[in-house]
Design a protein around this motif. Structure first.
Motif, PDB file in Angstrom:
ATOM      1  N   ALA A  93       0.813  -1.220   0.000  1.00 54.44           N
ATOM      2  CA  ALA A  93       0.000   0.000   0.000  1.00 54.44           C
ATOM      3  C   ALA A  93       0.844   1.265   0.000  1.00 54.44           C
ATOM      4  O   ALA A  93       0.312   2.353  -0.179  1.00 54.44           O
ATOM      5  CB  ALA A  93      -0.926   0.006   1.210  1.00 54.44           C
ATOM      6  N   SER A  94       2.123   1.139   0.206  1.00 54.23           N
ATOM      7  CA  SER A  94       2.947   2.339   0.333  1.00 54.23           C
ATOM      8  C   SER A  94       3.444   2.820  -1.024  1.00 54.23           C
ATOM      9  O   SER A  94       4.344   2.260  -1.615  1.00 54.23           O
ATOM     10  CB  SER A  94       4.126   2.089   1.266  1.00 54.23           C
ATOM     11  N   GLY A  95       2.801   3.858  -1.510  1.00 53.87           N
ATOM     12  CA  GLY A  95       3.298   4.564  -2.673  1.00 53.87           C
ATOM     13  C   GLY A  95       2.984   3.938  -4.019  1.00 53.87           C
ATOM     14  O   GLY A  95       2.084   3.137  -4.180  1.00 53.87           O
ATOM     15  N   ASN A  96       3.774   4.318  -4.965  1.00 48.74           N
ATOM     16  CA  ASN A  96       3.660   3.945  -6.364  1.00 48.74           C
ATOM     17  C   ASN A  96       3.921   2.450  -6.550  1.00 48.74           C
ATOM     18  O   ASN A  96       4.928   1.936  -6.074  1.00 48.74           O
ATOM     19  CB  ASN A  96       4.689   4.785  -7.129  1.00 48.74           C
ATOM     20  N   PRO A  97       3.043   1.718  -7.253  1.00 43.99           N
ATOM     21  CA  PRO A  97       3.268   0.285  -7.470  1.00 43.99           C
ATOM     22  C   PRO A  97       4.593  -0.013  -8.182  1.00 43.99           C
ATOM     23  O   PRO A  97       5.176  -1.068  -7.989  1.00 43.99           O
ATOM     24  CB  PRO A  97       2.081  -0.149  -8.331  1.00 43.99           C
ATOM     25  N   ALA A  98       5.072   0.933  -8.977  1.00 41.11           N
ATOM     26  CA  ALA A  98       6.339   0.719  -9.673  1.00 41.11           C
ATOM     27  C   ALA A  98       7.509   0.678  -8.693  1.00 41.11           C
ATOM     28  O   ALA A  98       8.565   0.136  -8.997  1.00 41.11           O
ATOM     29  CB  ALA A  98       6.566   1.805 -10.714  1.00 41.11           C
ATOM     30  N   GLU A  99       7.319   1.248  -7.503  1.00 39.27           N
ATOM     31  CA  GLU A  99       8.385   1.257  -6.497  1.00 39.27           C
ATOM     32  C   GLU A  99       8.339   0.011  -5.624  1.00 39.27           C
ATOM     33  O   GLU A  99       8.992  -0.042  -4.597  1.00 39.27           O
ATOM     34  CB  GLU A  99       8.237   2.481  -5.595  1.00 39.27           C
ATOM     35  N   ARG A 100       7.599  -0.952  -6.044  1.00 34.46           N
ATOM     36  CA  ARG A 100       7.298  -2.142  -5.250  1.00 34.46           C
ATOM     37  C   ARG A 100       8.372  -2.526  -4.241  1.00 34.46           C
ATOM     38  O   ARG A 100       9.551  -2.511  -4.540  1.00 34.46           O
ATOM     39  CB  ARG A 100       6.997  -3.308  -6.154  1.00 34.46           C
ATOM     40  N   ALA A 101       7.892  -2.860  -3.076  1.00 35.24           N
ATOM     41  CA  ALA A 101       8.763  -3.371  -2.019  1.00 35.24           C
ATOM     42  C   ALA A 101       8.365  -4.816  -1.773  1.00 35.24           C
ATOM     43  O   ALA A 101       7.188  -5.143  -1.718  1.00 35.24           O
ATOM     44  CB  ALA A 101       8.606  -2.552  -0.750  1.00 35.24           C
ATOM     45  N   ARG A 102       9.350  -5.676  -1.647  1.00 33.90           N
ATOM     46  CA  ARG A 102       9.098  -7.089  -1.390  1.00 33.90           C
ATOM     47  C   ARG A 102       9.855  -7.475  -0.131  1.00 33.90           C
ATOM     48  O   ARG A 102      10.952  -6.995   0.111  1.00 33.90           O
ATOM     49  CB  ARG A 102       9.562  -7.928  -2.575  1.00 33.90           C
ATOM     50  N   ALA A 103       9.259  -8.371   0.667  1.00 30.96           N
ATOM     51  CA  ALA A 103       9.873  -8.712   1.949  1.00 30.96           C
ATOM     52  C   ALA A 103       9.645 -10.167   2.289  1.00 30.96           C
ATOM     53  O   ALA A 103       8.681 -10.786   1.846  1.00 30.96           O
ATOM     54  CB  ALA A 103       9.295  -7.832   3.047  1.00 30.96           C
ATOM     55  N   ALA A 104      10.553 -10.685   3.097  1.00 30.78           N
ATOM     56  CA  ALA A 104      10.433 -12.039   3.637  1.00 30.78           C
ATOM     57  C   ALA A 104      11.119 -12.060   4.996  1.00 30.78           C
ATOM     58  O   ALA A 104      12.073 -11.320   5.242  1.00 30.78           O
ATOM     59  CB  ALA A 104      11.076 -13.066   2.709  1.00 30.78           C
ATOM     60  N   VAL A 105      10.609 -12.914   5.867  1.00 29.95           N
ATOM     61  CA  VAL A 105      11.243 -13.140   7.162  1.00 29.95           C
ATOM     62  C   VAL A 105      11.854 -14.532   7.079  1.00 29.95           C
ATOM     63  O   VAL A 105      11.149 -15.520   6.874  1.00 29.95           O
ATOM     64  CB  VAL A 105      10.221 -13.066   8.319  1.00 29.95           C
ATOM     65  N   CYS A 106      13.169 -14.584   7.187  1.00 29.81           N
ATOM     66  CA  CYS A 106      13.838 -15.875   7.042  1.00 29.81           C
ATOM     67  C   CYS A 106      15.242 -15.797   7.635  1.00 29.81           C
ATOM     68  O   CYS A 106      15.674 -14.757   8.098  1.00 29.81           O
ATOM     69  CB  CYS A 106      13.897 -16.275   5.567  1.00 29.81           C
ATOM     70  N   ARG A 107      15.919 -16.926   7.597  1.00 22.74           N
ATOM     71  CA  ARG A 107      17.312 -16.979   8.042  1.00 22.74           C
ATOM     72  C   ARG A 107      18.214 -16.813   6.825  1.00 22.74           C
ATOM     73  O   ARG A 107      17.899 -17.263   5.740  1.00 22.74           O
ATOM     74  CB  ARG A 107      17.610 -18.309   8.723  1.00 22.74           C
ATOM     75  N   GLY A 108      19.323 -16.159   7.049  1.00 25.51           N
ATOM     76  CA  GLY A 108      20.284 -15.969   5.975  1.00 25.51           C
ATOM     77  C   GLY A 108      21.424 -15.095   6.458  1.00 25.51           C
ATOM     78  O   GLY A 108      21.339 -14.456   7.514  1.00 25.51           O
ATOM     79  N   ASP A 109      22.469 -15.061   5.698  1.00 26.40           N
ATOM     80  CA  ASP A 109      23.625 -14.228   6.014  1.00 26.40           C
ATOM     81  C   ASP A 109      23.212 -12.757   5.921  1.00 26.40           C
ATOM     82  O   ASP A 109      22.725 -12.315   4.883  1.00 26.40           O
ATOM     83  CB  ASP A 109      24.754 -14.531   5.028  1.00 26.40           C
ATOM     84  N   VAL A 110      23.384 -11.995   6.992  1.00 25.96           N
ATOM     85  CA  VAL A 110      22.953 -10.599   6.992  1.00 25.96           C
ATOM     86  C   VAL A 110      23.776  -9.754   6.022  1.00 25.96           C
ATOM     87  O   VAL A 110      23.347  -8.680   5.626  1.00 25.96           O
ATOM     88  CB  VAL A 110      22.978  -9.983   8.412  1.00 25.96           C
TER      89      VAL A 110
END
Length: 152
Positions: A93-110
């Motif tokens: 919902a935040s801003g322009n769809p072209a600026e898409r933000a994608r996220a995941a909660v997982c383990r991995g090398d920071v």
């Protein structure tokens, strides 16, 4: 004519500075929205017993795009799904769809930053909120990413 040329050059310089200023303000607003969404999710996760954190593990960006509405009486898995769904809805919902933000909660090398195509999840490393997004840079787009490790 000379005075008019100088005046026009000054106006063009002023317009250019204003455009850059608006761009930087938009960048700051987008980053602030992402930081707030991450902070809210991190607070929700850290408010739960550490034994429940396993329910927040995701395998990729497309997990928990929608989830249950848990007001009360949910088990830990349902609560985690609701928290993750709200988080991802906030990002969408935040801003322009072209600026898409994608996220995941997982383990991995920071140190391994996510990309828009892959969150960089692996079996090792701390549980973290991994977000990738893009924003306009001049005539093109630039990809950004960050990792927020979660600590009990």
């Amino acid at each position: 004519m000379v005075a008019l040329s100088i005046w026009l050059a000054a106006l063009l310089a002023l317009a250019s500075m204003q455009a850059r200023s608006l761009h930087h303000a938009r960048e700051a607003e987008l980053r602030a929205r992402i930081d707030l969404a991450v902070s809210n999710l991190a607070s929700a996760i850290q408010a739960r017993p550490e034994a429940h954190w396993i329910h927040y593990l995701e395998s990729g960006y497309d997990d928990h795009l929608s989830g249950p509405d848990c007001a009360a009486g949910c088990d830990p898995a349902q609560q985690a799904a609701a928290d993750l769904s709200r988080f991802k809805q906030t990002l969408r919902a935040s801003g322009n769809p072209a600026e898409r933000a994608r996220a995941a909660v997982c383990r991995g090398d920071v140190k391994n930053k996510p990309t828009l195509h892959a969150p960089g999840c692996g079996g090792n490393g701390p549980l973290a909120i991994r977000v990738a997004w893009r924003s306009r840079q001049g005539q093109g787009w630039q990809e950004h990413a960050d990792v927020w490790p979660l600590r009990p």
